[in-house]
Enzyme design. Structure first.
Site, PDB file in Angstrom:
ATOM      1  N   ASP A 175      -0.336 -15.046   2.421  1.00 27.75           N
ATOM      2  CA  ASP A 175      -0.077 -13.643   2.771  1.00 27.75           C
ATOM      3  C   ASP A 175       1.090 -13.108   1.954  1.00 27.75           C
ATOM      4  O   ASP A 175       2.225 -13.181   2.380  1.00 27.75           O
ATOM      5  CB  ASP A 175       0.206 -13.552   4.272  1.00 27.75           C
ATOM      6  CG  ASP A 175       0.309 -12.123   4.778  1.00 27.75           C
ATOM      7  OD1 ASP A 175      -0.065 -11.199   4.047  1.00 27.75           O
ATOM      8  OD2 ASP A 175       0.790 -11.946   5.916  1.00 27.75           O
ATOM      9  N   ASP A 183      -6.452  -9.663   1.329  1.00 25.69           N
ATOM     10  CA  ASP A 183      -5.238  -9.867   2.134  1.00 25.69           C
ATOM     11  C   ASP A 183      -5.569 -10.603   3.429  1.00 25.69           C
ATOM     12  O   ASP A 183      -5.044 -10.300   4.486  1.00 25.69           O
ATOM     13  CB  ASP A 183      -4.560  -8.513   2.428  1.00 25.69           C
ATOM     14  CG  ASP A 183      -3.253  -8.691   3.196  1.00 25.69           C
ATOM     15  OD1 ASP A 183      -2.671  -9.793   3.130  1.00 25.69           O
ATOM     16  OD2 ASP A 183      -2.840  -7.740   3.882  1.00 25.69           O
ATOM     17  N   HIS A 215      -1.016  -7.367  -1.674  1.00 29.01           N
ATOM     18  CA  HIS A 215       0.353  -6.861  -1.572  1.00 29.01           C
ATOM     19  C   HIS A 215       1.345  -7.916  -2.026  1.00 29.01           C
ATOM     20  O   HIS A 215       1.251  -9.077  -1.661  1.00 29.01           O
ATOM     21  CB  HIS A 215       0.676  -6.327  -0.175  1.00 29.01           C
ATOM     22  CG  HIS A 215       0.635  -7.325   0.932  1.00 29.01           C
ATOM     23  ND1 HIS A 215       1.708  -8.147   1.221  1.00 29.01           N
ATOM     24  CD2 HIS A 215      -0.318  -7.630   1.834  1.00 29.01           C
ATOM     25  CE1 HIS A 215       1.409  -8.907   2.268  1.00 29.01           C
ATOM     26  NE2 HIS A 215       0.182  -8.629   2.655  1.00 29.01           N
ATOM     27  N   GLU A 252       3.596  -3.810   2.227  1.00 27.10           N
ATOM     28  CA  GLU A 252       2.540  -3.795   3.251  1.00 27.10           C
ATOM     29  C   GLU A 252       3.091  -4.258   4.583  1.00 27.10           C
ATOM     30  O   GLU A 252       2.759  -3.730   5.624  1.00 27.10           O
ATOM     31  CB  GLU A 252       1.372  -4.694   2.817  1.00 27.10           C
ATOM     32  CG  GLU A 252       0.123  -4.574   3.696  1.00 27.10           C
ATOM     33  CD  GLU A 252       0.090  -5.547   4.865  1.00 27.10           C
ATOM     34  OE1 GLU A 252      -0.787  -5.380   5.736  1.00 27.10           O
ATOM     35  OE2 GLU A 252       0.935  -6.463   4.956  1.00 27.10           O
ATOM     36  N   GLU A 253       3.955  -5.278   4.553  1.00 23.38           N
ATOM     37  CA  GLU A 253       4.339  -5.967   5.787  1.00 23.38           C
ATOM     38  C   GLU A 253       5.116  -5.091   6.756  1.00 23.38           C
ATOM     39  O   GLU A 253       4.866  -5.109   7.952  1.00 23.38           O
ATOM     40  CB  GLU A 253       5.154  -7.230   5.470  1.00 23.38           C
ATOM     41  CG  GLU A 253       4.355  -8.337   4.784  1.00 23.38           C
ATOM     42  CD  GLU A 253       3.242  -8.916   5.638  1.00 23.38           C
ATOM     43  OE1 GLU A 253       3.015  -8.446   6.763  1.00 23.38           O
ATOM     44  OE2 GLU A 253       2.579  -9.853   5.162  1.00 23.38           O
ATOM     45  N   HIS A 286       2.896 -15.361   8.437  1.00 21.20           N
ATOM     46  CA  HIS A 286       4.258 -14.904   8.767  1.00 21.20           C
ATOM     47  C   HIS A 286       5.177 -16.032   9.210  1.00 21.20           C
ATOM     48  O   HIS A 286       6.018 -15.841  10.084  1.00 21.20           O
ATOM     49  CB  HIS A 286       4.227 -13.821   9.869  1.00 21.20           C
ATOM     50  CG  HIS A 286       3.453 -12.597   9.509  1.00 21.20           C
ATOM     51  ND1 HIS A 286       3.273 -11.557  10.386  1.00 21.20           N
ATOM     52  CD2 HIS A 286       2.806 -12.229   8.367  1.00 21.20           C
ATOM     53  CE1 HIS A 286       2.548 -10.613   9.805  1.00 21.20           C
ATOM     54  NE2 HIS A 286       2.247 -10.998   8.587  1.00 21.20           N
TER      55      HIS A 286
END
Lengths: 453, 453
Positions: free
Chosen positions: A288, A350, A276, A322-323, A420
């Site tokens: 990520d 991912d 993503h 995606e997130e 994140h």
């Protein structure tokens, strides 16, 4: 560069070989001696940076990956429109203890969760109540009314697979605020989902419940979660000040970015491989999921460098959002169905650009057995685990169209240090580990385009 | 700490269980929730630091590990005297290009190799000749007379096992100066043994040839090796200035540090598990090999924490002087033979504190098959490779006494970023990866003390 060319010229030959073993060795040798994955990731991280859906960074990443795939001469490169939620952080997030007998006022390391409604500049004051889980919260019932709920369940360190530990703890983040709001809480904070004690707060998605107030929801670092918990043992009336500025704006037009090389024998059979393109709005989205995107593009680029034509169509897909919405994955599956496309496999990377250990999958027994039967091709490259169940978020919506869904499984130990956060930057990715992942994915795509699945 | 105790109390029970699977789970749970390995490594690296044989750091490490093992209440803790070479770097190492048409004078990142004789403060000037290998050097013959030989063979990036790539390149470092001296060269420099292009020089051992001059031998960073090679393409008369201050002093008394827990049923059967306590004189010797030493002590500590008594004797050994002499390993084997001790297994962790993937071994077919038969105990912990040949430097001298020799095999991708450099510091070690290695070693020792091998 001169050295790299020398090494390539010394390779036994770049043309298509007689055995799968020989061709897979060519894939690995090409990637490990002259891969582009790492330099492409550097560009994405350093020149574009983070790229939450709807942000200027996401728009730049869409255009750059489109141009990158065109520069490699893939047969088709195109954008697939998709409407995405557009959340903005809006300002500095604050969590402060305001009445500690020991420390007076004390600011904690905090980051609002994604899709949250901020307090605005006036902030919010409330007494804090600690819980270890959603169940724990529910057992307190209306005792949390008017208060700020502090979710402090750690990731279980005895789970060797860190994703399993994450899975055991992430309901606090994804639905903690919603559940607290149902019981009348006025705000929520959550211990960051990290398996390390440090001072870095981790954002991530959360979903409000319909018909209940959208209360502020922020993460604090694991270190500060431990501190706050310790302070609460001695002083149960601790009061927090929360301030955040998140807003959900109007939906925006964005895109999945798609590049493909048409199959020479069965072009109608599609193998999608991707990651993503969006990330959270902090750090650089390196693990990520810049890593997965650059690995997926590399799969097709290696075919071009080796001058190979796949039997079946191979397609690199950069999914968007995606997130905090999964809109890209959903749209991709919807359009595939509308067009009557036939995906035989969808592969996602991912889980970070770490050392690849295997592939997880969801599919029929026959599909999964065929995948597992290929383990001997991978063992020389220390990729050993082909039996695990799994897949990936963006490819999940394709499930009912019949392809086997496959996830690259890198070593999971360090993923949740970076996940994140501000720390998920290019420098956190090791070149060889990233390249080994790209080579493993290419080898898998090669076996599928040759043999079907 | 409170949290850790809470987790421990929630474990199903610390007493000895009914199955190997259950006991191995206890080992892992204990290490991952309340291990000491990481904190012990922090002390060794940060409070003691590097510890080349004969140095004050080595003496401090000997005394601290002795006290540490005594504090854990092992049955016996003792020092085993061993005379070690005592090499000192003596000052700042210098490699300079003095006549570059492009750059004028240019200093390269350099570090003298271990056991070298320095140039002294006057330094040494000479024209440089590049070779890619010892064979390449030999093909030039007396053309290198009076010159400085520059060994510039890279580690082969296509080798997935980085130790294999290291093995293919390290003759340049270990015997390059000796071979160059035989042909009349006056000095030598070598491309650092790293699989990354960066500015960090890597030291390491080298051995002079008897009856030939002990010429200076220094490593330069991979980045500077690439630069020097590029410059030589345009200017073949480049001249280098070398300065180094290494000296081999009188041998010194040092020690192997040994702690053991006596077996309850077959105390005469010994399982040695260890690492080497010495390191190079730069960085902190964190991966090489503080990690292995702290993991080995942890094996016995876990037995104490769980209140378990092994059937056979388990012994943690910190060998001294692996890096530039191997005297500790040799002395340990000699004393074992003199005492008539019976080692059934010797296990070494000396490949870094990275993610454990398996164990390599040297032994009889029966021993190696028994080891391999245990793979199902390890797979739940992602340790999968039990068939590889291998072992360890310090345990090698025990070979003729019949034990199986076993090496912990961590992921090798990043080891040669840090190996023998300023960068091999505590911060380069991941806590969970280190702990998973300690737990894997403990599980292996457990199976051997229970089942024999």
């Amino acid at each position: 560069m001169k050295k790299i060319l020398t090494i390539l010229l010394l390779l036994p030959g770049l043309s298509f070989g007689q055995t799968h073993e020989a061709n897979i060795k060519k894939i690995y040798d090409t990637e490990l001696s002259a891969g582009h994955t790492y330099d492409n990731l550097r560009f994405l991280c350093k020149e574009i940076g983070n790229r939450l859906a709807g942000s200027p960074g996401a728009a730049a990443a869409v255009e750059w990956t489109r141009q990158l795939m065109e520069s490699y001469g893939f047969d088709t490169v195109y954008l697939q429109p998709v409407m995405v939620p557009h959340w903005v952080r809006g300002g500095k997030d604050v969590v402060k203890i305001v009445n500690s007998q020991k420390h007076g006022t004390l600011e904690l390391s905090a980051l609002a969760l994604g899709n949250t409604q901020g307090t605005g500049p006036k902030g919010l004051l409330g007494q804090v109540v600690e819980v270890k889980s959603i169940d724990h919260l529910k057992s307190l019932g209306m005792q949390v009314k008017g208060k700020i709920v502090f979710f402090n369940g750690p990731m279980d360190p005895t789970k060797v697979d860190a994703f399993e530990a994450y899975g055991g703890a992430n309901a606090q983040r994804s639905s903690g605020a919603a559940e607290a709001s149902k019981l009348g809480a006025i705000g929520s904070i959550v211990r960051s989902l990290s398996n390390r004690i440090d001072d870095i707060p981790h954002t991530g998605n959360q979903r409000y419940a319909a018909d209940f107030p959208k209360i502020p929801a922020l993460a604090i670092s694991t270190q500060d979660a431990e501190l706050l918990s310790d302070l609460l043992e001695d002083q149960s009336d601790l009061t927090l000040y929360l301030e955040s500025h998140g807003q959900m704006l109007e939906e925006k037009l964005s895109y999945n970015v798609i590049g493909e090389i048409r199959g020479s024998e069965k072009p109608e059979e599609i193998i999608a491989v991707g990651g993503h393109l969006d990330s959270w709005d902090v750090g650089e989205g390196a693990h990520d999921d810049g890593a997965g995107c650059m690995q997926a593009i590399e799969v097709l680029r290696i075919y071009k460098q080796l001058g190979w034509k796949p039997k079946r169509t191979i397609r690199a897909v950069m999914w968007m959002n995606e997130e905090n919405g999964l809109r890209g994955g959903q749209e991709y599956a919807k359009v595939a169905k509308e067009k009557g496309e036939k995906h035989i496999a969808a592969i996602e990377s991912d889980s970070g650009g770490f050392l690849p250990t295997g592939f997880s999958s969801t599919g029929t027994d026959a599909q999964r057995e065929k995948l597992a039967s290929w383990v001997s091709y991978f063992l020389p490259y220390q990729v050993w685990s082909l039996n695990k169940p799994g897949g990936g978020a963006d490819i999940g919506p394709l499930r009912d169209q019949g392809p086997i869904l496959i996830g690259l499984e890198p070593d999971s130990q360090k993923y949740f240090i970076y996940h994140h956060t501000e720390a998920d930057v290019f420098e956190a990715v090791d070149q060889r580990e990233l390249e080994l992942g790209a080579a493993a994915m290419t080898a898998l795509v090669y076996l599928i385009e040759q043999e079907g699945i």
